[in-house]
Design an enzyme around this catalytic site. Structure first.
Site, short mmCIF file in Angstrom:
data_model
loop_
_atom_site.label_atom_id
_atom_site.label_comp_id
_atom_site.label_asym_id
_atom_site.label_seq_id
_atom_site.Cartn_x
_atom_site.Cartn_y
_atom_site.Cartn_z
N GLU A 257 0.82 -1.22 0.00
CA GLU A 257 0.00 0.00 0.00
C GLU A 257 0.85 1.27 0.00
O GLU A 257 0.47 2.29 0.58
CB GLU A 257 -0.96 -0.01 1.20
CG GLU A 257 -1.98 -1.14 1.15
CD GLU A 257 -2.97 -1.11 2.30
OE1 GLU A 257 -2.60 -0.63 3.40
OE2 GLU A 257 -4.11 -1.55 2.11
N GLU B 222 -6.98 -7.39 -1.57
CA GLU B 222 -7.68 -7.26 -0.29
C GLU B 222 -9.12 -6.82 -0.53
O GLU B 222 -9.38 -5.66 -0.81
CB GLU B 222 -6.99 -6.26 0.64
CG GLU B 222 -5.64 -6.72 1.15
CD GLU B 222 -5.07 -5.79 2.23
OE1 GLU B 222 -5.84 -4.95 2.77
OE2 GLU B 222 -3.86 -5.89 2.52
#
EC number: 3.2.1.23
Length: 827
Positions: A187, A259
């Site tokens: 991320e 995710e």
């Protein structure tokens, strides 16, 4: 003659070598990709995956969790690698117990599943410090996650260590292992533009990709949430509640969702978040409608933040995440079953989805039909993105009714096989049942012992001294939640003051001359707070001891490691009634991390240590107190929890195993989302869009998981509590997690199933009515009762673990207006 022998021997050796190479190649898997999907052994594949984090469960739980994931229709298990768990001290490694990551991957392999290895090694994950070891802060010149030699050297050393461990155990696909993808970083795109050093950030992320590819793992490397400045030698992927409208940054690579958040994490001051099965299925169906190829549920099993592993700050010990498998490994129904049905339908269309041509037809702003065609076969998706109205859609002459916020899947473009909003799976309500051990007494019998604070009530015997107030993480290297700041001052005569301490916490206890004179903790996510307490000084030398405590370290955000913790800088002042202040900030401060009992490892109950407990009257609401009791392990195989209601804040151990921090006195906030729940509309975990919250106004976490492997059957087990803030242990009890009520519904022609599971049988049928309009499973009321349905379900189900009954027209009662039958049973 010699030449012939030499030639013959050579041919024999070459043949043997070829056979050896061929034997070694058996089971090896090639993994590549194109713009449609991963290509595994030359075949395009749809991959359905779920996250299970090995340190958040126990090795004894892994096979069952993985088995249930496979039975739920998953192909792969995804996990982070937890750097600070594996390297708690520099170059001192831990790969034992629930950190035995190779064993975990072997369990995945034994189940015949694929694996996705997310090395990071920054992971976020609501894990303490985002998985980064606190000792990194001790290295000169260290800058986290930027282009600098100190950080990159440590990151490469650890990444190489993990890769080599996997290679040595033949865990990568090209070696015949289960790992088909590997991830580097995590991320980074979310924070890259907020680091005030764009050049260093760009150089760092490209260095990460190059370093990873030099590892030669034989499978593709991915980077999640890296939509800008994407290195050419990685595949960028999506994280979020919805990824249908997201596409990778370039052509030739597949659309991967690393995710899909099945719920949300929980903080000590927040209620429980629930993401409906309907909404998750809607998101997954739309993802594959719009050319998705690999989707991973984060989490599929959340588990438990044992010990001091929870991050935040203020992340709870439970990491249940509202996942398809609950914290203890039980099926969360209907979420597990509804998604299982979706997986089955998607797999039936796999070849058409990854090879077929596709055509999108818009029927207005919020309605889209997608048709995939391959040779003579076709498969269709119809989605309705309206969150407030159902719609009729005509496809190839047939009209299909779509509920609001739903997707219908038609594997043959004619018959609806699955609609995301129509749940056919039962609902299960799990309950906490009292301990049923044969010899267990009604309540636990406690002994207690005070924590020895006397060594810390002066400013002597510290680790070192400094004429300033230091940052806690750097000072303690996060080896304990606790850090003592101690100083002294000489005072002429007696005097009354107000002690003022400014701290970045997360908790603070203040002692003056050996007496606790005040405590405070941060609230509402603001980790800067003040402690103000009246204090009297005596003539001569006075001692001030401040105990700062952390409750999980920050795990996310730009430069999160720079967020100060503890009484860094202060100020610390004594203020008299006239407002005149004595500033102690630059006094000589003595520092020591931890408590006396931590150094003695009292929780391990070592042979050389004697528990000097008191068996008399048990003190309540007494801070810094140890409580100890023994108990018999609950009978059976159901999950075990300890109910800590009545306690305040502290840490619990069973047989030396750290269950984690507890804080049942912290009440979850009241929020608007606690009083409404509707699957329709985009799910949010923050802001005005939150909904489907439970536990508002209740203890933030009352029950704490005790894995069965922590317990000894047939002999006494030890429960040890360190009560930091002062509580009452009299109500503490062991319980088992069992199915309480199971409910299902359907219409005439539907065959519905009720299952208690886990060896539990249906004991009674409580509701069998049409048009039930009030309550939830376990508390349904109203409706039009059906005696025929009640009798049929009672005959088929009572005394059995599972039963299936077809709903017939004969069940309909006179005057019943609804055609939907609801059945509720007790296990």
């Amino acid at each position: 003659m010699m030449g012939r022998r030499g030639s013959s021997w050579c041919r024999w050796w070459v043949a043997l070598l070829v056979l050896a190479v061929a034997a070694d190649a058996v089971g090896c898997t090639s993994v590549s990709y194109d713009d449609r999907s991963l290509v595994i052994d030359g075949q395009r594949r749809i991959i359905l995956s779920g996250s299970i984090h090995y340190p958040r469960s126990t090795p004894e739980m892994w096979p069952d969790l993985i088995k249930k994931a496979k039975e739920g229709g998953l192909d792969a298990i995804e996990t982070y690698i937890f750097w600070n768990g594996h390297e708690p001290h520099r170059r001192q490694y831990n790969f034992e117990g629930n950190y035995d990551v190779v064993r975990f991957f072997k369990e995945i392999q034994n189940a015949g599943m694929y694996a996705i290895l997310r090395i990071g090694p920054y992971i976020c994950g609501e894990w303490n410090y985002g998985g980064l070891p606190a000792w990194l802060r001790d290295i000169p010149g260290m800058q986290f996650r930027l282009h600098n030699e100190p950080f990159e050297n440590e990151m490469e050393t650890f990444t190489t260590l993990i890769v080599n461990k996997m290679k040595d155990s033949k865990m990568f696909a090209e070696q015949g292992g289960p790992i088909i993808l590997a991830q580097i970083e995590n991320e980074y795109g979310n924070i890259m533009g907020k680091l005030n050093n764009n050049q260093s950030a760009s150089e760092y992320i490209h260095w990460c990709a190059d370093m990873a590819n030099k590892q030669n793992v034989g499978v593709p490397w991915i980077m999640c949430q890296q939509d800008d400045d994407v290195p050419h030698n990685v595949v960028n992927t999506c994280n979020g509640f919805y990824c249908h409208d997201w596409f990778p940054n370039r052509t030739g690579i597949p659309k991967i969702w690393t995710e899909n958040w099945t719920g949300w994490f929980k903080a000590w001051d927040k209620p429980d978040f629930h993401r409906s099965a309907e909404d998750i299925a809607f998101a997954v169906a739309m993802f594959f409608q719009k050319r998705g190829s690999l989707q991973n549920y984060y989490m599929y099993h959340g588990g438990t933040n044992f010990g001091r592993t929870s991050g935040g700050p203020y992340i709870t010990t439970s990491y249940d995440y509202d996942a398809p498998l609950d914290e203890y490994g039980n099926l969360r129904q209907p979420k597990y079953g509804h998604l299982k049905e979706l997986h089955s339908v998607l797999k039936s269309m796999e070849k058409t989805l990854v090879h077929g041509e596709y055509f999108d037809t818009n029927y207005g702003d919020n309605i889209t039909v997608t048709k995939y065609t391959l040779d003579s076969s076709s498969a269709c998706f119809i989605n309705n993105r309206f969150d407030d109205k159902d719609v009729n859609v005509t496809l190839d002459g047939a009209t299909h009714l779509l509920p609001a916020w739903s997707v219908s899947i038609l594997p043959d473009c004619k018959t609806v096989a699955f609609n995301s909003a129509k749940i056919k799976t039962q609902t299960s309500v799990m309950v906490k049942k009292p301990n049923t051990a044969e010899q267990e007494q009604e309540s636990l019998k406690w002994s207690w012992m005070p924590e020895n604070l006397s060594p810390f009530m002066t400013d002597e015997k510290g680790n070192f001294r400094k004429n300033e107030l230091l940052e806690q993480i750097v000072t303690s290297t996060d080896q304990s939640d606790y850090l003592w700041y101690r100083t002294s001052l000489n005072h002429k005569g007696e005097g009354s003051y107000k002690l003022y301490v400014n701290t970045t916490g997360h908790e603070l206890y203040a002692f003056v001359n050996g007496k606790l004179i005040g405590k405070n903790h941060s609230a509402d996510g603001d980790f800067v707070f003040q402690l103000e307490s009246p204090v009297k000084l005596h003539d001569g030398k006075n001692y001030i001891s401040l105990l700062s405590a952390t409750v999980g370290l920050k795990n996310y955000g730009p430069s999160f490691e720079k967020m100060p913790t503890g009484i860094v800088g202060g100020p610390v002042k004594l203020i008299d009634s006239n407002g005149t202040a004595i500033d102690l900030s630059n006094s000589s401060w003595s520092y020591k991390a931890g408590l006396a009992s931590e150094y003695r490892q009292i929780h391990l109950d070592k042979p050389g240590y004697k528990w000097n407990g008191n068996n008399g009257t048990i003190p309540i609401n007494r801070p810094f107190t140890w409580y100890k009791a023994t108990f018999e392990a609950p009978s059976g195989e159901d999950a075990v929890v300890v109910d800590l209601l009545g306690l305040n804040k502290g840490v619990a151990w069973v047989n030396g195993n750290n269950l984690g921090r507890y804080w049942p006195s912290y009440t979850a906030a009241e929020m608007a989302g606690c009083h409404r729940c509707d699957y329709r509309g985009a799910f949010q975990a923050e802001g005005d869009g939150t909904r489907c919250l439970t536990g508002c106004g209740e203890p933030s976490q009352r029950y704490y998981h005790v894995p069965r492997s922590f317990l000894a059957a047939g002999e006494p087990n030890t429960l040890l509590l360190f009560e930091e803030a002062g509580g009452d242990p009299s109500g503490v009890a062991l319980r088992t997690v069992v199915p309480g009520a199971v409910c299902t519904s359907g219409e005439a022609g539907d065959a519905v199933t009720l299952s208690c599971g886990g060896g539990h049988a249906v004991s009674s049928v409580d509701v069998a009515s049409f048009g039930v309009g009030r309550g939830r499973c376990g508390g349904y009321e109203g409706g039009c009762e059906s005696k025929a349905a009640y009798e049929a379900f009672t005959a088929a189900c009572v005394g059995k673990e599972s039963c299936t009954v077809e709903i017939t027209g004969a069940f309909a009662g006179a005057g019943c207006l609804s055609g939907v039958l609801t059945v509720q049973a007790t296990c």
